[in-house]
Design an enzyme around this catalytic site. Structure first.
Site, mmCIF file in Angstrom:
data_model
loop_
_atom_site.group_PDB
_atom_site.id
_atom_site.type_symbol
_atom_site.label_atom_id
_atom_site.label_comp_id
_atom_site.label_asym_id
_atom_site.label_seq_id
_atom_site.Cartn_x
_atom_site.Cartn_y
_atom_site.Cartn_z
ATOM 1 N N ASP A 158 3.355 5.404 3.152
ATOM 2 C CA ASP A 158 3.090 6.820 3.447
ATOM 3 C C ASP A 158 2.191 6.955 4.679
ATOM 4 O O ASP A 158 2.387 7.837 5.512
ATOM 5 C CB ASP A 158 2.426 7.491 2.238
ATOM 6 C CG ASP A 158 3.258 7.367 0.979
ATOM 7 O OD1 ASP A 158 4.496 7.409 1.080
ATOM 8 O OD2 ASP A 158 2.664 7.203 -0.109
ATOM 9 N N HIS A 202 2.282 8.505 -4.810
ATOM 10 C CA HIS A 202 3.279 7.850 -3.963
ATOM 11 C C HIS A 202 4.698 8.324 -4.269
ATOM 12 O O HIS A 202 5.628 7.539 -4.368
ATOM 13 C CB HIS A 202 3.172 6.330 -4.128
ATOM 14 C CG HIS A 202 4.079 5.534 -3.219
ATOM 15 N ND1 HIS A 202 4.060 5.669 -1.843
ATOM 16 C CD2 HIS A 202 5.039 4.617 -3.487
ATOM 17 C CE1 HIS A 202 4.970 4.857 -1.309
ATOM 18 N NE2 HIS A 202 5.578 4.213 -2.285
#
Length: 334
Positions: free
Chosen positions: A151, A180
């Site tokens: 990310d 996530h």
């Protein structure tokens, strides 16, 4: 001497991840495990002229135990990738059992190893590993990490694209917190080390945020059903593993994002709970790493109103994801 182990080493993430770990000078031994093809992957990697000795194992003859014996760091990319039309619930049902069984192997063979979980959905699989370790009496929150580095890698790349200078991508740092998956991914773009252009429109900010949150969908679509984010995930996993290894060797001041149990460092974990206004057990935040794992959990800092809204939207989803992982082990026979 440092032994790294990859569980799921013959897969789309596992092979490039194993390659990157073989190339890491801090690794002196590399153990590979998967249900197919691992000896071949090991033989292939063993021809590379770097110090790490490589061995690959299959399930027969205690292969998992042999791979894990003496492990200092274990990275888990095992499981099936997300395919078009597959929900994260579908993914959970398959990957949860795989992660549970591998966690049982780690708990009984390498309970002191640093464990880095890549297998999706990370928001739920990290609690699965924790609950297995608790049942075996070996849970150490400081040594268990959900790998959320992809990310951050995506956020850095996409901000550099907005700035029109991809060469700046390695020096762009954007804190990404929360979890996530989807809306639990909260890129704090206001804290980017290279600020977005002044007057960056709110609709563009929203589009950039959603691109970070759903970057995996972009890859799944582009691969047209033939896979998910494997190469970028392997890169991100190796980057985080490298930081853990450097901290293990005594390097100071290493900070990296990770999804951790907030008891990993009680004072800073409790402070973060107050900051987010919720008694969550797990959260992704910048973590300071040391030889024993988590040294401290960094605060979120000043959030914009837009980012506060993202945090509010993420919390209910995170709670559900965490409970799903905990309940899976509560209802499982180990």
């Amino acid at each position: 001497m440092v032994k790294a182990v990859v569980l799921g080493a013959a897969g789309g993430i596992g092979q490039p991840l194993a390659l990157l770990l073989k190339a890491n000078p801090l690794v002196t031994e590399l153990g590979l495990f998967d249900i197919v093809n691992t000896p071949g992957v090991a033989a292939d990697l063993s021809h590379i002229s770097t110090p790490a000795k490589v061995e690959g194992y299959l399930p027969p003859d205690d292969g998992l135990k042999k791979a894990l014996t003496g492990a200092d760091i274990v990275v888990i990319p095992a499981g099936v990738p997300r395919k078009p039309g597959m929900t994260r619930d579908d993914l959970f049902k398959i990957n949860a059992g795989i992660v549970r069984d591998l966690a049982t192997g780690i708990a009984t063979t390498a309970p002191k190893a640093f464990v880095l979980v890549i297998s999706n959905p990370v928001n739920s699989t990290v609690p699965i590993v924790a609950e297995v370790f608790k049942k075996h009496g070996v849970f150490d929150a400081k040594r268990l990490f959900g790998v959320t580095t992809l990310d951050v890698v995506r956020a850095s790349t996409f901000v550099a694209e907005v700035l029109g200078d991809l060469s700046a991508a390695p020096s762009v740092t954007v804190p990404v917190v929360g979890g996530h998956s989807g809306v639990t991914i909260i890129p704090l773009l206001s804290q980017s080390s290279k600020p977005l252009p002044s007057g960056f429109a709110s609709d563009k900010l929203e589009a950039l945020t959603k691109r970070v949150q759903f970057g995996g969908d972009e890859v799944v679509k582009a691969k047209d059903g033939a896979g998910s984010a494997t190469l970028s995930m392997a890169y991100a996993g190796a980057e985080f593993a490298s930081k853990v290894l450097r901290a293990l060797k005594g390097e100071k001041g290493i900070v990296a994002p990770s999804y951790v149990h907030l008891s990993a460092e009680k004072a800073s974990g409790d402070a973060l709970k107050k900051e987010i206004g919720k008694e969550l057990e797990y959260f992704s935040a910048p973590i300071e790493l040391g030889p024993e794992g988590v040294v401290s959990i960094r605060p979120l800092g000043t959030l914009t109103d837009y980012e506060k809204g993202l945090l509010s939207a993420a919390i209910p989803e995170l709670e559900t994801n965490i409970e799903k992982g905990v309940s899976f082990i509560g209802n499982s026979k180990l």
